[in-house]
Design a protein around this motif. Structure first.
Motif, PDB file in Angstrom:
ATOM      1  N   ALA A  29       0.869  -1.178   0.000  1.00 56.03           N
ATOM      2  CA  ALA A  29       0.000   0.000   0.000  1.00 56.03           C
ATOM      3  C   ALA A  29       0.899   1.218   0.000  1.00 56.03           C
ATOM      4  N   SER A  30       0.517   2.233  -0.767  1.00 50.96           N
ATOM      5  CA  SER A  30       1.349   3.433  -0.838  1.00 50.96           C
ATOM      6  C   SER A  30       0.476   4.679  -0.841  1.00 50.96           C
ATOM      7  N   LEU A  31       1.079   5.772  -0.365  1.00 49.69           N
ATOM      8  CA  LEU A  31       0.401   7.055  -0.320  1.00 49.69           C
ATOM      9  C   LEU A  31       1.420   8.132  -0.652  1.00 49.69           C
ATOM     10  N   THR A  32       1.111   8.953  -1.641  1.00 55.27           N
ATOM     11  CA  THR A  32       1.987  10.052  -2.038  1.00 55.27           C
ATOM     12  C   THR A  32       1.216  11.365  -1.899  1.00 55.27           C
ATOM     13  N   LEU A  33       1.756  12.275  -1.081  1.00 53.64           N
ATOM     14  CA  LEU A  33       1.091  13.551  -0.818  1.00 53.64           C
ATOM     15  C   LEU A  33       2.016  14.697  -1.171  1.00 53.64           C
ATOM     16  N   GLY A  34       1.458  15.743  -1.741  1.00 53.40           N
ATOM     17  CA  GLY A  34       2.207  16.954  -2.029  1.00 53.40           C
ATOM     18  C   GLY A  34       1.443  18.174  -1.545  1.00 53.40           C
ATOM     19  N   LEU A  59      -4.509   2.857   1.835  1.00 51.50           N
ATOM     20  CA  LEU A  59      -4.007   4.072   2.475  1.00 51.50           C
ATOM     21  C   LEU A  59      -4.768   5.240   1.865  1.00 51.50           C
ATOM     22  N   ARG A  60      -5.291   6.104   2.719  1.00 49.79           N
ATOM     23  CA  ARG A  60      -6.113   7.217   2.248  1.00 49.79           C
ATOM     24  C   ARG A  60      -5.825   8.452   3.106  1.00 49.79           C
ATOM     25  N   VAL A  61      -6.422   9.562   2.731  1.00 52.30           N
ATOM     26  CA  VAL A  61      -6.436  10.753   3.581  1.00 52.30           C
ATOM     27  C   VAL A  61      -7.849  11.322   3.605  1.00 52.30           C
ATOM     28  N   GLN A  62      -8.191  11.979   4.706  1.00 50.66           N
ATOM     29  CA  GLN A  62      -9.413  12.763   4.727  1.00 50.66           C
ATOM     30  C   GLN A  62      -9.132  14.097   4.049  1.00 50.66           C
ATOM     31  N   ARG A  63     -10.180  14.830   3.795  1.00 50.52           N
ATOM     32  CA  ARG A  63     -10.005  16.150   3.187  1.00 50.52           C
ATOM     33  C   ARG A  63      -9.221  17.048   4.145  1.00 50.52           C
ATOM     34  N   PRO A  64      -8.477  18.012   3.656  1.00 47.05           N
ATOM     35  CA  PRO A  64      -7.718  18.918   4.530  1.00 47.05           C
ATOM     36  C   PRO A  64      -8.640  19.753   5.417  1.00 47.05           C
ATOM     37  N   PHE A  65      -8.148  20.038   6.626  1.00 47.65           N
ATOM     38  CA  PHE A  65      -8.858  20.893   7.560  1.00 47.65           C
ATOM     39  C   PHE A  65      -8.001  22.125   7.840  1.00 47.65           C
ATOM     40  N   TYR A  66      -8.686  23.229   8.182  1.00 46.50           N
ATOM     41  CA  TYR A  66      -7.986  24.475   8.494  1.00 46.50           C
ATOM     42  C   TYR A  66      -8.496  25.041   9.825  1.00 46.50           C
TER      43      TYR A  66
END
Length: 304
Positions: A29-34, A59-66
């Motif tokens: 499983a891989s995840l690439t984030l920029g 592998l996942r991400v939730q939406r960005p939070f601020y």
């Protein structure tokens, strides 16, 4: 040795599709984030956006939070739906934070390292963080729980540009003492490498083997069940920060702090997950304003 041809037909089909039933099997499983800083058309400020999010496997991400405001740090939660690593798992996470971006990455729950199967097949986890000039990365995962009999290797690599900043931690809890299930067998290896402009600043390799005398020896780990490290790079006055840590952290034992070759390292060696979690949050409250100019904000996922 069992060969594919001697396996039942169903298992042969699964094997031919990429799933093996011997010591060479692997589930990747891989995840690439920029992350990049984008100018805000309504002001002279910028906002950090997640502009790359590629994944393979679970592998996942939730939406960005601020939570610190639209022009503040971009908070992202990394999700691993299986909840832990088993024999043959190979997780790879790559994060690239470009110039002037500010990102905080954390997880919604503890990561679990399960007991190896009857073949003793290892799991692996590789994390690569790259931070550009003027960028800030906070790497704040929740703890890792290693079950008795777990076998695997964690590789952790941080590459910083000349004026990059980074604050992070790794917390490892061995066994399940509350259930009277200690980490009595297995083998874990942690490898850390932090470099600035391709020049190594912090290199470390830690082997955890309960059968080795170092595991229980007073000259080694002393039989402790929780090992943790917090690091910070990019402080303007690291010695003042160390003084503040020593003066304001309420815990009086099980931890120490030092500064070498541009890296502030705070270590914990004890037996209480809640104790180290409280210690690291106190340390972050002290260090983050000195590193980023902003007070520490607790990610909402920690409160759920």
């Amino acid at each position: 040795m069992t060969t594919f041809s001697s396996l039942p037909v169903f298992q042969q089909v699964v094997a031919e599709s990429g799933h093996r039933f011997d010591a060479n099997r692997q589930w990747v499983a891989s995840l690439t984030l920029g992350f990049g800083a984008h100018s805000n058309s309504n002001s002279n400020t910028s906002i950090t956006r997640m502009n790359i999010a590629r994944h393979y496997g679970p592998l996942r991400v939730q939406r960005p939070f601020y939570p610190e405001g639209p022009e503040g740090c971009c908070h992202v939660y990394i999700l691993h739906p299986p909840g832990g690593l088993v024999s043959g798992d190979a997780l790879n996470i790559d994060v690239n934070v470009t110039e002037n971006a500010h990102t905080l990455l954390t997880t919604p729950a503890a990561n679990k390292l399960y007991k190896a199967d009857s073949n003793g097949v290892a799991w692996s986890q590789s994390t690569n963080l790259k931070v550009a000039d003027g960028a800030i990365l906070e790497w704040l995962p929740q703890e890792t729980l290693a079950f008795d009999g777990s076998v695997g290797v964690q590789n952790f690599n941080i590459e910083l540009a000349e004026n990059a900043k980074c604050l992070g931690w790794e917390i490892l809890c061995l066994g399940r003492p509350a259930s009277e299930l200690p980490f009595a067998s297995g083998h874990l290896e942690q490898r850390f490498q932090l470099s600035r402009n391709d020049r190594p600043l912090w290199l470390e390799r830690q082997a955890l083997d309960p059968k080795h005398s170092r595991f229980n020896g007073k000259w080694g780990q002393g039989g402790t069940t929780v090992h943790a490290t917090l690091w910070t790079v990019g402080l303007n006055d690291p010695m003042e920060a160390i003084t503040a840590l020593r003066e304001h952290i309420t815990a009086t034992e099980h931890w120490a702090v030092t500064f070498r070759r541009g890296v502030l390292l705070l270590r914990y060696l004890g037996d209480e997950r809640n104790q180290v979690w409280d210690l690291f949050q106190q340390a972050r409250d002290i260090l983050r304003p000195r590193l980023t100019g902003h007070q520490a904000t607790v990610p909402r996922i920690w409160l759920t």
